[in-house]
Every structure is written in structure tokens, then in C-alpha cells.
Design an enzyme around this catalytic site. Structure first.
Site, PDB file in Angstrom:
ATOM      1  N   ASP A   1     -10.342   3.484   4.829  1.00  0.00           N
ATOM      2  CA  ASP A   1     -10.777   2.084   4.752  1.00  0.00           C
ATOM      3  C   ASP A   1     -12.303   1.992   4.764  1.00  0.00           C
ATOM      4  O   ASP A   1     -12.867   0.944   4.457  1.00  0.00           O
ATOM      5  CB  ASP A   1     -10.239   1.304   5.971  1.00  0.00           C
ATOM      6  CG  ASP A   1      -9.116   0.350   5.572  1.00  0.00           C
ATOM      7  OD1 ASP A   1      -8.987   0.055   4.369  1.00  0.00           O
ATOM      8  OD2 ASP A   1      -8.389  -0.096   6.483  1.00  0.00           O
TER       9      ASP A   1
ATOM     10  N   GLN B   1      -3.870  -1.191   9.952  1.00  0.00           N
ATOM     11  CA  GLN B   1      -3.954  -2.544   9.375  1.00  0.00           C
ATOM     12  C   GLN B   1      -4.549  -3.521  10.394  1.00  0.00           C
ATOM     13  O   GLN B   1      -4.079  -3.609  11.531  1.00  0.00           O
ATOM     14  CB  GLN B   1      -2.554  -2.997   8.930  1.00  0.00           C
ATOM     15  CG  GLN B   1      -2.526  -4.323   8.217  1.00  0.00           C
ATOM     16  CD  GLN B   1      -3.219  -4.292   6.842  1.00  0.00           C
ATOM     17  OE1 GLN B   1      -3.114  -3.325   6.093  1.00  0.00           O
ATOM     18  NE2 GLN B   1      -3.935  -5.350   6.528  1.00  0.00           N
TER      19      GLN B   1
ATOM     20  N   LYS C   1       0.839  -1.212   0.000  1.00  0.00           N
ATOM     21  CA  LYS C   1       0.000   0.000   0.000  1.00  0.00           C
ATOM     22  C   LYS C   1       0.870   1.256   0.000  1.00  0.00           C
ATOM     23  O   LYS C   1       0.612   2.203  -0.730  1.00  0.00           O
ATOM     24  CB  LYS C   1      -0.927  -0.014   1.229  1.00  0.00           C
ATOM     25  CG  LYS C   1      -2.038  -1.057   1.114  1.00  0.00           C
ATOM     26  CD  LYS C   1      -2.775  -1.286   2.430  1.00  0.00           C
ATOM     27  CE  LYS C   1      -3.782  -2.422   2.295  1.00  0.00           C
ATOM     28  NZ  LYS C   1      -4.430  -2.783   3.567  1.00  0.00           N
TER      29      LYS C   1
END
Ligand code: NDP
Length: 299
Positions: free
Chosen positions: A120, A97, A53
Site C-alpha cells: 500500500d 484494509q 482485490k
């Protein structure tokens, strides 16, 4: 019949090229979108994802900051870091994460992220906005990527019966909400199947578009697919493969060889939904930066 392959790799490349141009344009206006990724602990898969990412963000001209914390980090320390990033004007997107180590309450951490920076799309405010059909919400990257793939490969879900297999908060549920929205990429008739669905094959055979997100290699076979359906395979499963040096290969939830003989179009694994997820994270970061600038200008 052999299905057309919907290459997520190619579609993601096209999206990333468009984003490169957009980011270059924004830089001329003095706006550099910023993404912070937070990794807690040593999980090798998480480390790999976060690395990918950050690399993708840097390639797009996005300012990327990777913060890696020890496994022993406390919930309070992580929450303090999230607060810092919320207040940092250089950072427009924050990604923590998952999964987090035991002892840290994931829900609490997600709730602490400023919803405007929640690239997200997991903050309850954004989940609620998505569920109520808000066309401007930051939507979770994987399902958003699936919608882009459908639209860009000529399989607009509008008016179609879409069956989503899987009801997780990360993929299945937001997928269903996106498909239901009165917005481009939405307006579908949606059925959601899961582990308690009585006859999975009977349900999947109803689908004009079938999206599978379960985590079970080869769960959906060709005979469970309506002839001519479009099949999107979100699954990413490692299966043993002694012919490969690393000893495994990555396959989807759909048995590709039998499915491609029945479907009109299908995504491969790897090279399907995976690359789209990263492209959508970049898109969400750029969108978040543009919105935050507009909000600051109004203030
Ligand atoms: P979860 O484990 O959170 O959810 C799996 C879902 O599948 C659950 O809703 C479960 O039902 C359902 N399920 C399990 N067994 C069956 C069955 N036999 N029949 C029908 N439904 C079943 O997984 P995720 O949603 O997080 O991920 C799904 C897959 O997608 C995984 O392979 C993951 O690696 C992959 N993935 C890929 C991404 C990418 O970028 N390519 C990104 C995110 C995920 P129930 O709720 O009843 O338990």
C-alpha cells in the site's frame, strides 16, 4: 469541445494483461507472488474492496490469502498476525484494509508491516523514500495509478503545471511527491490545494493537469478548469438516485458534464481511477516479490 475519455478500465486491463504474462514467467522460475489482505470487522465497503482485490490477485496468478478478523480483535492480536505475515516466505505483499475499528492504532499497525512487503506504500519508511524522490519505492496504489493513466494516455506530467486538490496521506500528498520526482511520470510543477485554499477556482484554473481527490460530489465545475486541461477525478461519492434499484449512483468530485466541455481529456467515475488502484496493487505485489527474491539471493 468534448473531452477525450481516459478509460481507467481499459488501461487497467492492459496493465493486468502485462502482469498476467509477467506472473506466468515468474511461475516458470518458481516464484509465485503472494498477497495477504487483512480485514478487521464488518464494514461493508471494506469487505467489498478486499474481495475485489483478492479476486483480481487470484486472476493474475498471484497467491492470495484473505484473512478476516472479528471486530473485537485486539491491537495485540492484529500486530501478532502482521508479524506472522512478515515472516512468511509465501507472502510478499501485506495489505491491512483501513479504516481499522476503534481501539486499534492504525499508525502502529502500519509501522509493524515490513516495509519490503508494504504494497500500500503507507509505511513511514516508504513515505519518506517517496518524499526524498526514490524511484524504486513501493508507492501508494491510487496516485501510482494516476501517473500510469497520464503516461499511457499521452499526458506526460513532465514540465506541466499539475494542481492536486486534496492533501490526504493516501492520495493527495503521495500524488504530489510522485509528480515531483525526477523520474518517469514526474518532473511536474506541482501545486497542492485543500480546504483552506482561499480561491479554489483561481488555483484549479492554473492547471495543465488537474487531479481532484476530495470526496465532495461535483466540487469542481467546468468553469474552474482551464480550457484544454487534462482532468483526473479520483473522487468516489455515492449520491441518491431513485431511478436506480439500489437507490444511489457513484459520481466523482468533478461535475462531469460541464468539465468535459472544457477539458481536453477526462476520467469518468466509475471506470476511471478505481480500476487503476487495483491494477497498481497487483503491480506492487509483483514488484515486491521480485525484489525480495533478489534480496534473498544476495543474502
Ligand atoms: P480525505 O478525506 O482523507 O481528504 C480529502 C482532502 O480534500 C483533504 O485534504 C481536504 O482538505 C480536502 N478538501 C475537503 N474539502 C475541500 C474543499 N472544499 N476544497 C478543497 N479541498 C477540500 O480523502 P481521501 O484523500 O482519502 O479521498 C478523496 C476522495 O478520493 C474520496 O472520494 C475517496 O473515496 C476517493 N478515493 C478513491 C480511490 C479510488 O481508488 N478511486 C482511492 C482513494 C480515495 P483538508 O486537508 O484541509 O481537510
Amino acid at each position: 469541445m468534448s473531452a477525450k475519455i481516459i478509460s481507467g478500465k481499459e488501461i487497467a486491463r492492459a496493465i493486468r494483461d502485462e502482469l498476467n504474462e509477467q506472473v506466468a514467467g515468474l511461475a516458470k522460475e518458481g516464484l509465485v507472488p503472494g498477497l495477504a489482505t487483512v480485514l478487521v470487522g464488518e464494514d461493508p465497503a471494506s469487505r467489498l474492496y478486499v474481495g475485489m482485490k483478492n479476486k483480481a490477485a487470484a486472476e493474475a496468478g498471484i497467491h492470495s490469502r484473505q484473512i478476516t478478523l472479528l471486530d473485537s480483535t485486539s491491537e495485540a492480536e492484529l500486530l501478532a498476525l502482521v508479524d506472522e505475515l512478515n515472516a512468511d516466505p509465501q507472502i510478499h505483499g501485506i495489505l491491512v484494509q483501513l479504516p481499522l475499528p476503534k481501539g486499534i492504532d492504525e499508525a502502529k499497525v502500519l509501522l509493524a508491516i515490513d516495509p519490503e512487503k508494504d504494497v500500500d506504500g503507507f509505511h513511514p519508511i516508504n513515505v519518506g523514500r517517496l518524499a526524498t524522490g526514490d524511484p524504486d519505492v513501493l508507492a501508494p496504489c491510487t496516485p501510482r495509478g494516476v501517473i500510469e493513466m497520464l503516461l499511457r494516455s499521452g499526458a506526460d506530467p513532465s514540465g506541466k503545471h499539475v494542481v492536486v486538490v486534496g492533501r490526504s496521506n493516501i492520495v493527495g500528498k503521495p500524488m504530489a511527491f510522485l509528480l515531483l520526482r525526477r523520474a518517469p511520470g514526474g518532473n511536474a510543477t506541482v501545486t497542492v490545494a485543500h480546504s483552506r485554499t482561499a480561491d479554489l477556482g483561481a488555483t484549479t484554473r492554473l492547471a495543465d493537469i488537474l487531479v481532484v481527490a476530495v470526496g465532495w460530489a461535483g466540487l469542481v465545475t467546468g468553469e474552474m478548469i482551464k480550457p484544454g486541461a487534462v482532468v483526473i477525478d479520483v473522487g468516489t461519492n455515492r449520491v441518491d438516485d431513485p431511478t436506480r434499484e439500489r437507490g444511489y449512483k457513484v459520481v466523482g468530485d468533478v461535475e462531469f458534464d460541464s468539465a468535459k466541455e472544457v477539458a481536453s481529456a477526462i476520467t469518468p467515475v466509475p471506470g476511471g481511477v478505481g480500476p487503476m488502484t487495483i491494477a497498481m496493487l497487483l503491480a506492487n505485489t509483483v514488484e515486491a516479490a521480485v525484489r525480495q527474491r533478489a534480496k534473498d539471493a544476495d543474502a
